[in-house]
Design an enzyme around this catalytic site. Sequence first.
Site, PDB file in Angstrom:
ATOM      1  N   LEU A 172       0.819  -1.217   0.000  1.00 13.87           N
ATOM      2  CA  LEU A 172       0.000   0.000   0.000  1.00 13.87           C
ATOM      3  C   LEU A 172       0.852   1.265   0.000  1.00 13.87           C
ATOM      4  O   LEU A 172       0.481   2.270  -0.616  1.00 13.87           O
ATOM      5  CB  LEU A 172      -0.923  -0.012   1.218  1.00 13.87           C
ATOM      6  CG  LEU A 172      -2.199  -0.839   1.023  1.00 13.87           C
ATOM      7  CD1 LEU A 172      -2.817  -1.216   2.374  1.00 13.87           C
ATOM      8  CD2 LEU A 172      -3.209  -0.076   0.178  1.00 13.87           C
TER       9      LEU A 172
ATOM     10  N   ASP B 269      14.377   3.338   8.495  1.00 12.12           N
ATOM     11  CA  ASP B 269      13.804   2.290   9.343  1.00 12.12           C
ATOM     12  C   ASP B 269      13.118   3.045  10.472  1.00 12.12           C
ATOM     13  O   ASP B 269      13.791   3.735  11.254  1.00 12.12           O
ATOM     14  CB  ASP B 269      14.904   1.357   9.870  1.00 12.12           C
ATOM     15  CG  ASP B 269      14.337   0.234  10.725  1.00 12.12           C
ATOM     16  OD1 ASP B 269      13.320   0.461  11.420  1.00 12.12           O
ATOM     17  OD2 ASP B 269      14.912  -0.863  10.711  1.00 12.12           O
TER      18      ASP B 269
ATOM     19  N   ASN C 227       2.792   4.499   7.407  1.00  9.61           N
ATOM     20  CA  ASN C 227       2.273   3.299   6.742  1.00  9.61           C
ATOM     21  C   ASN C 227       3.044   2.030   7.107  1.00  9.61           C
ATOM     22  O   ASN C 227       2.470   0.941   7.104  1.00  9.61           O
ATOM     23  CB  ASN C 227       2.344   3.539   5.219  1.00  9.61           C
ATOM     24  CG  ASN C 227       2.056   2.292   4.427  1.00  9.61           C
ATOM     25  OD1 ASN C 227       0.910   1.913   4.247  1.00  9.61           O
ATOM     26  ND2 ASN C 227       3.109   1.622   3.955  1.00  9.61           N
TER      27      ASN C 227
ATOM     28  N   TYR D 255      -1.189  -7.148  16.634  1.00 12.11           N
ATOM     29  CA  TYR D 255      -1.481  -6.217  15.534  1.00 12.11           C
ATOM     30  C   TYR D 255      -2.625  -5.282  15.913  1.00 12.11           C
ATOM     31  O   TYR D 255      -2.519  -4.056  15.762  1.00 12.11           O
ATOM     32  CB  TYR D 255      -1.824  -7.032  14.280  1.00 12.11           C
ATOM     33  CG  TYR D 255      -2.177  -6.195  13.082  1.00 12.11           C
ATOM     34  CD1 TYR D 255      -1.232  -5.357  12.496  1.00 12.11           C
ATOM     35  CD2 TYR D 255      -3.454  -6.240  12.519  1.00 12.11           C
ATOM     36  CE1 TYR D 255      -1.555  -4.576  11.383  1.00 12.11           C
ATOM     37  CE2 TYR D 255      -3.787  -5.481  11.411  1.00 12.11           C
ATOM     38  CZ  TYR D 255      -2.833  -4.640  10.848  1.00 12.11           C
ATOM     39  OH  TYR D 255      -3.146  -3.875   9.758  1.00 12.11           O
TER      40      TYR D 255
ATOM     41  N   LYS E 117      -2.644  -1.023  16.559  1.00  8.85           N
ATOM     42  CA  LYS E 117      -3.406  -0.084  15.731  1.00  8.85           C
ATOM     43  C   LYS E 117      -4.433   0.683  16.571  1.00  8.85           C
ATOM     44  O   LYS E 117      -4.727   1.853  16.284  1.00  8.85           O
ATOM     45  CB  LYS E 117      -4.088  -0.823  14.578  1.00  8.85           C
ATOM     46  CG  LYS E 117      -3.097  -1.435  13.583  1.00  8.85           C
ATOM     47  CD  LYS E 117      -2.285  -0.359  12.848  1.00  8.85           C
ATOM     48  CE  LYS E 117      -1.380  -0.943  11.786  1.00  8.85           C
ATOM     49  NZ  LYS E 117      -0.712   0.053  10.965  1.00  8.85           N
TER      50      LYS E 117
ATOM     51  N   THR F  86      -1.962  -7.322  -0.649  1.00 10.25           N
ATOM     52  CA  THR F  86      -0.522  -7.028  -0.504  1.00 10.25           C
ATOM     53  C   THR F  86       0.107  -8.274   0.114  1.00 10.25           C
ATOM     54  O   THR F  86      -0.590  -9.253   0.401  1.00 10.25           O
ATOM     55  CB  THR F  86      -0.310  -5.842   0.446  1.00 10.25           C
ATOM     56  OG1 THR F  86      -0.806  -6.224   1.737  1.00 10.25           O
ATOM     57  CG2 THR F  86      -1.004  -4.581  -0.024  1.00 10.25           C
TER      58      THR F  86
HETATM   59  N1  LIG Z   1      -3.087  -5.177   3.534  1.00 11.45           N
HETATM   60  C1  LIG Z   1      -4.155  -5.134   4.313  1.00 11.45           C
HETATM   61  O1  LIG Z   1      -5.072  -5.971   4.193  1.00 11.45           O
HETATM   62  C2  LIG Z   1      -4.306  -4.033   5.336  1.00 11.45           C
HETATM   63  C3  LIG Z   1      -5.532  -3.936   6.016  1.00 11.45           C
HETATM   64  C4  LIG Z   1      -5.692  -2.923   6.962  1.00 11.45           C
HETATM   65  C5  LIG Z   1      -4.656  -2.048   7.215  1.00 11.45           C
HETATM   66  N2  LIG Z   1      -3.467  -2.185   6.537  1.00 11.45           N
HETATM   67  C6  LIG Z   1      -2.387  -1.243   6.878  1.00 11.45           C
HETATM   68  O2  LIG Z   1      -1.839  -0.675   5.702  1.00 11.45           O
HETATM   69  C7  LIG Z   1      -0.437  -0.428   5.887  1.00 11.45           C
HETATM   70  C8  LIG Z   1       0.354  -1.053   4.749  1.00 11.45           C
HETATM   71  O3  LIG Z   1       0.133  -2.451   4.761  1.00 11.45           O
HETATM   72  P1  LIG Z   1       0.605  -3.400   3.559  1.00 11.45           P
HETATM   73  O4  LIG Z   1      -0.452  -4.422   3.410  1.00 11.45           O
HETATM   74  O5  LIG Z   1       1.040  -2.587   2.421  1.00 11.45           O
HETATM   75  O6  LIG Z   1       1.884  -4.100   4.236  1.00 11.45           O
HETATM   76  P2  LIG Z   1       3.088  -4.893   3.537  1.00 11.45           P
HETATM   77  O7  LIG Z   1       2.763  -5.215   2.138  1.00 11.45           O
HETATM   78  O8  LIG Z   1       3.441  -5.995   4.468  1.00 11.45           O
HETATM   79  O9  LIG Z   1       4.280  -3.804   3.518  1.00 11.45           O
HETATM   80  C9  LIG Z   1       4.785  -3.366   4.731  1.00 11.45           C
HETATM   81  C10 LIG Z   1       5.809  -2.287   4.476  1.00 11.45           C
HETATM   82  O10 LIG Z   1       6.292  -1.834   5.760  1.00 11.45           O
HETATM   83  C11 LIG Z   1       7.718  -1.841   5.698  1.00 11.45           C
HETATM   84  N3  LIG Z   1       8.308  -1.943   7.038  1.00 11.45           N
HETATM   85  C12 LIG Z   1       8.180  -2.915   7.969  1.00 11.45           C
HETATM   86  N4  LIG Z   1       8.892  -2.610   9.067  1.00 11.45           N
HETATM   87  C13 LIG Z   1       9.513  -1.422   8.808  1.00 11.45           C
HETATM   88  C14 LIG Z   1      10.392  -0.595   9.528  1.00 11.45           C
HETATM   89  N5  LIG Z   1      10.813  -0.921  10.766  1.00 11.45           N
HETATM   90  N6  LIG Z   1      10.807   0.573   8.977  1.00 11.45           N
HETATM   91  C15 LIG Z   1      10.392   0.927   7.737  1.00 11.45           C
HETATM   92  N7  LIG Z   1       9.578   0.161   6.983  1.00 11.45           N
HETATM   93  C16 LIG Z   1       9.143  -0.997   7.522  1.00 11.45           C
HETATM   94  C17 LIG Z   1       8.061  -3.025   4.807  1.00 11.45           C
HETATM   95  O11 LIG Z   1       9.406  -2.926   4.371  1.00 11.45           O
HETATM   96  P3  LIG Z   1      10.289  -4.233   3.965  1.00 11.45           P
HETATM   97  O12 LIG Z   1      10.014  -4.495   2.523  1.00 11.45           O
HETATM   98  O13 LIG Z   1      11.694  -3.804   4.235  1.00 11.45           O
HETATM   99  O14 LIG Z   1       9.846  -5.382   4.843  1.00 11.45           O
HETATM  100  C18 LIG Z   1       7.044  -2.789   3.690  1.00 11.45           C
HETATM  101  O15 LIG Z   1       7.486  -1.783   2.832  1.00 11.45           O
HETATM  102  C19 LIG Z   1      -0.080  -0.989   7.251  1.00 11.45           C
HETATM  103  O16 LIG Z   1       0.010   0.033   8.208  1.00 11.45           O
HETATM  104  C20 LIG Z   1      -1.218  -1.930   7.567  1.00 11.45           C
HETATM  105  O17 LIG Z   1      -1.456  -2.073   8.953  1.00 11.45           O
HETATM  106  C21 LIG Z   1      -3.268  -3.147   5.618  1.00 11.45           C
END
Ligand SMILES: NC(=O)c1ccc[n+]([C@@H]2O[C@H](COP(=O)([O-])OP(=O)(O)OC[C@H]3O[C@@H](n4cnc5c(N)ncnc54)[C@H](OP(=O)(O)O)[C@@H]3O)[C@@H](O)[C@H]2O)c1
Length: 246
Positions: A17, A62, A89, A169, A173, A204
Site C-alpha cells: 500500500l 527504518d 504506513n 497487531y 493499531k 498485498t
Molecule cells: N493489507 C491489508 O489488508 C491491510 C488492512 C488494513 C490495514 N493495513 C495497513 O496498511 C499499511 C500497509 O500495509 P501493507 O499491506 O502494504 O503491508 P506490507 O505489504 O506488508 O508492507 C509493509 C511495508 O512496511 C515496511 N516496514 C516494515 N517494518 C519497517 C520498519 N521498521 N521501517 C520501515 N519500513 C518498515 C516493509 O518494508 P520491507 O520491505 O523492508 O519489509 C514494507 O514496505 C499498514 O500500516 C497496515 O497495517 C493493511
Amino acid sequence: METTRKIALITGANRGLGLEIARQLGQRHYMVLLGARNAEAGRAAAAQLIAEGIEAECLVLDVTQADDVAQAVATVGSTYGKLDVLVNNAVFFSRDNQAASQIPTALLQQYLTTNFVAPVAVTQAFLPLLHQSAAGRIVNMSTSIGSLTTMGETIHTTPRMAAAVPLGYSSSKAALNMFTTLLAKELRTTPIKVNSADPGRTQTDMGGPEAPNTVEYGAKVAVWLACLDEDGPTGGFFSYQHVSSW
Ligand SMILES: NC(=O)c1ccc[n+]([C@@H]2O[C@H](COP(=O)([O-])OP(=O)(O)OC[C@H]3O[C@@H](n4cnc5c(N)ncnc54)[C@H](OP(=O)(O)O)[C@@H]3O)[C@@H](O)[C@H]2O)c1
C-alpha cells in the site's frame, strides 16, 4: 531551497500500500519521498515511479531507528524546508499465533514498537517541518480490527472470528488510533490535520492474494486524507468515503 511543490513522505513505501499511496500522490503532482528501511528496495521502487513520470526519491528510513529518523528529518529539512504530508504506513506483521491468552510478550512488544511507538516518534520528529507547510496532513494507517467498537460487537455476532483476531497487531493499531485523536486535539488550532485510515483487507504481502480490495482501491482512503482541503476533517477514522468506528 525547494518550497513550491508539495512534498509527501510515506513510510514503508517500497512495496504494498505504501508504494501505491506514493504512486497516487505522485499522479497528483506531489513530490513523493519513499521511506524504506532497505535502500536497494527503496531505490528500485522510486525508479519504478520515476519511469511512470512521477517525481520520487528514496529516503532510507527504518522507522524504529532513531538515527535514521534524525537523518531523514535533516535531509528533508535541508532539501525542502517543509513537509506537507506524512503517511505513517510501515507495519510489522507476523503470522505467528497472537491469541490474547498466548502471545509472547516479546512479540507483543515488537508490534507496539513498530506500529505504535515508531509512528509517534517519526511524527514528533517531523512536526517542525509539517508546521512549515501551509496545510500539513498526517495519515496514520490503521485497520477495522484495531477498532474497539467493531471488536466488541464481533464477540457477540461472530465469536469464532473474534477469537482469531491477533492481539499484537490489533492493539498496536488501537493505540495508533488514540495517537490520532489526541494529536488532532492538540493541533486543532493549527492548519495540520491528523486522521486514521482503514484501507480494508487489501491484496498485498500482508493482506494476501485472497483479500477483497486491490491496492489501487486500498490506497484511496489515505490519498484522500493526505489531500484534504482546509474544510476537511481532523481527528477522524475513515475507510474510503465512510466514517469508521473507533
Ligand atoms: N493489507 C491489508 O489488508 C491491510 C488492512 C488494513 C490495514 N493495513 C495497513 O496498511 C499499511 C500497509 O500495509 P501493507 O499491506 O502494504 O503491508 P506490507 O505489504 O506488508 O508492507 C509493509 C511495508 O512496511 C515496511 N516496514 C516494515 N517494518 C519497517 C520498519 N521498521 N521501517 C520501515 N519500513 C518498515 C516493509 O518494508 P520491507 O520491505 O523492508 O519489509 C514494507 O514496505 C499498514 O500500516 C497496515 O497495517 C493493511
